[in-house]
Write a protein that holds these residues in place. Structure first.
Motif, mmCIF file in Angstrom:
data_model
loop_
_atom_site.group_PDB
_atom_site.id
_atom_site.type_symbol
_atom_site.label_atom_id
_atom_site.label_comp_id
_atom_site.label_asym_id
_atom_site.label_seq_id
_atom_site.Cartn_x
_atom_site.Cartn_y
_atom_site.Cartn_z
ATOM 1 N N ARG A 48 -77.023 -25.513 -11.642
ATOM 2 C CA ARG A 48 -77.031 -24.184 -11.048
ATOM 3 C C ARG A 48 -77.223 -23.151 -12.153
ATOM 4 N NH1 ARG A 48 -71.880 -21.581 -8.049
ATOM 5 N NH2 ARG A 48 -71.332 -21.276 -10.224
ATOM 6 N N CYS A 49 -78.007 -22.153 -11.842
ATOM 7 C CA CYS A 49 -78.233 -21.053 -12.774
ATOM 8 C C CYS A 49 -76.906 -20.302 -12.976
ATOM 9 C CB CYS A 49 -79.299 -20.117 -12.227
ATOM 10 S SG CYS A 49 -79.534 -18.635 -13.233
ATOM 11 N N ASP A 50 -76.511 -20.137 -14.235
ATOM 12 C CA ASP A 50 -75.270 -19.423 -14.530
ATOM 13 C C ASP A 50 -75.374 -17.934 -14.204
ATOM 14 O OD1 ASP A 50 -73.997 -21.719 -15.463
ATOM 15 O OD2 ASP A 50 -74.716 -21.405 -17.524
ATOM 16 N N ASP A 51 -76.590 -17.403 -14.174
ATOM 17 C CA ASP A 51 -76.753 -15.955 -13.974
ATOM 18 C C ASP A 51 -76.901 -15.565 -12.507
ATOM 19 O OD1 ASP A 51 -76.508 -15.256 -16.682
ATOM 20 O OD2 ASP A 51 -78.554 -15.951 -17.038
ATOM 21 N N CYS A 52 -77.770 -16.238 -11.756
ATOM 22 C CA CYS A 52 -77.984 -15.838 -10.353
ATOM 23 C C CYS A 52 -77.407 -16.847 -9.360
ATOM 24 C CB CYS A 52 -79.463 -15.590 -10.084
ATOM 25 S SG CYS A 52 -80.444 -17.085 -9.889
ATOM 26 N N GLU A 53 -76.853 -17.960 -9.857
ATOM 27 C CA GLU A 53 -76.165 -18.970 -9.044
ATOM 28 C C GLU A 53 -77.088 -19.732 -8.089
ATOM 29 O OE1 GLU A 53 -72.674 -17.169 -7.358
ATOM 30 O OE2 GLU A 53 -71.674 -17.157 -9.307
ATOM 31 N N PHE A 105 -78.940 -22.945 -7.062
ATOM 32 C CA PHE A 105 -78.921 -24.370 -7.386
ATOM 33 C C PHE A 105 -80.340 -24.822 -7.690
ATOM 34 C CE2 PHE A 105 -74.854 -24.184 -5.155
ATOM 35 C CZ PHE A 105 -74.068 -24.948 -6.009
ATOM 36 N N CYS A 140 -84.408 -21.122 -14.791
ATOM 37 C CA CYS A 140 -84.225 -20.775 -13.386
ATOM 38 C C CYS A 140 -85.530 -20.244 -12.809
ATOM 39 C CB CYS A 140 -83.121 -19.724 -13.258
ATOM 40 S SG CYS A 140 -82.915 -19.143 -11.551
ATOM 41 N N ALA A 161 -72.542 -27.022 -11.003
ATOM 42 C CA ALA A 161 -71.476 -26.522 -10.133
ATOM 43 C C ALA A 161 -71.315 -27.474 -8.956
ATOM 44 C CB ALA A 161 -71.809 -25.118 -9.638
ATOM 45 N N GLU A 183 -75.839 -25.916 0.985
ATOM 46 C CA GLU A 183 -75.589 -24.773 0.115
ATOM 47 C C GLU A 183 -76.683 -23.713 0.116
ATOM 48 O OE1 GLU A 183 -74.240 -27.630 -0.391
ATOM 49 O OE2 GLU A 183 -72.188 -26.880 -0.565
ATOM 50 N N GLN A 184 -77.942 -24.159 0.203
ATOM 51 C CA GLN A 184 -79.023 -23.168 0.205
ATOM 52 C C GLN A 184 -80.275 -23.789 0.801
ATOM 53 O OE1 GLN A 184 -79.202 -22.398 -4.070
ATOM 54 N NE2 GLN A 184 -81.102 -23.530 -4.248
#
Ligand SMILES: [Zn+2]
Length: 139
Positions: A34-39, A41, A49, A60, A95-96
């Motif tokens: 998962r991207c740490d900045d925009c979350e 996956f 990302c 995550a 999740e998405q």
């Protein structure tokens, strides 16, 4: 896998950056990049990302729930397995949108698998690895 008669797998080759996916411990959730900045996956893991171009990619936990997006049933014996039948599926995780995982469906007969069927992650142990597979959700 440790179960006698279970499907034989070719062990995955992975980098340290991908170890979170293959080496969970019993009781741990499924974890995806998962991207740490925009979350967002990102599975499979990407070094950048695709939404915000961040290079800060972590891992995550996800719920482990989803539905069968597509599948096929293998009937060909690729080795000396007594029953070569298994299901290869793409599972769409909750999740998405578009978060898909290539996996196997276990815990039911191959002819019971349907597109849209609700499934949950169930790990299969393979030595020091735990392979994420999915089984039908029974309610
Ligand atoms: Zn991002």
């Amino acid at each position: 896998m440790s179960d006698e008669g279970a499907m034989r797998r070719i062990r995955p080759i992975f980098t340290e950056d991908e170890a979170y996916f293959w080496t969970t411990q019993p009781g741990d959730p499924l974890r995806l990049a998962r991207c740490d900045d925009c979350e967002l996956f990102l599975h499979p893991r990407y070094p950048v990302c695709r939404r915000c171009f961040s290079r800060s990619i972590g891992a995550a936990p996800v719920s482990g729930y989803g539905e069968v997006y597509s599948f096929t049933v293998n009937h060909r014996a690729w080795n000396a397995e007594p029953d070569p039948t298994y299901v290869v599926a793409i599972v769409a995780l909750d999740e998405q949108p578009g978060l898909h995982l290539l996996t196997n469906i276990v815990g039911c007969q191959a002819e019971e698998v349907r597109i849209g069927m609700r499934v949950a992650v169930a790990f299969e142990a393979d030595g020091d690895l735990r392979i994420p597979v999915f089984e039908p959700v029974t309610e």
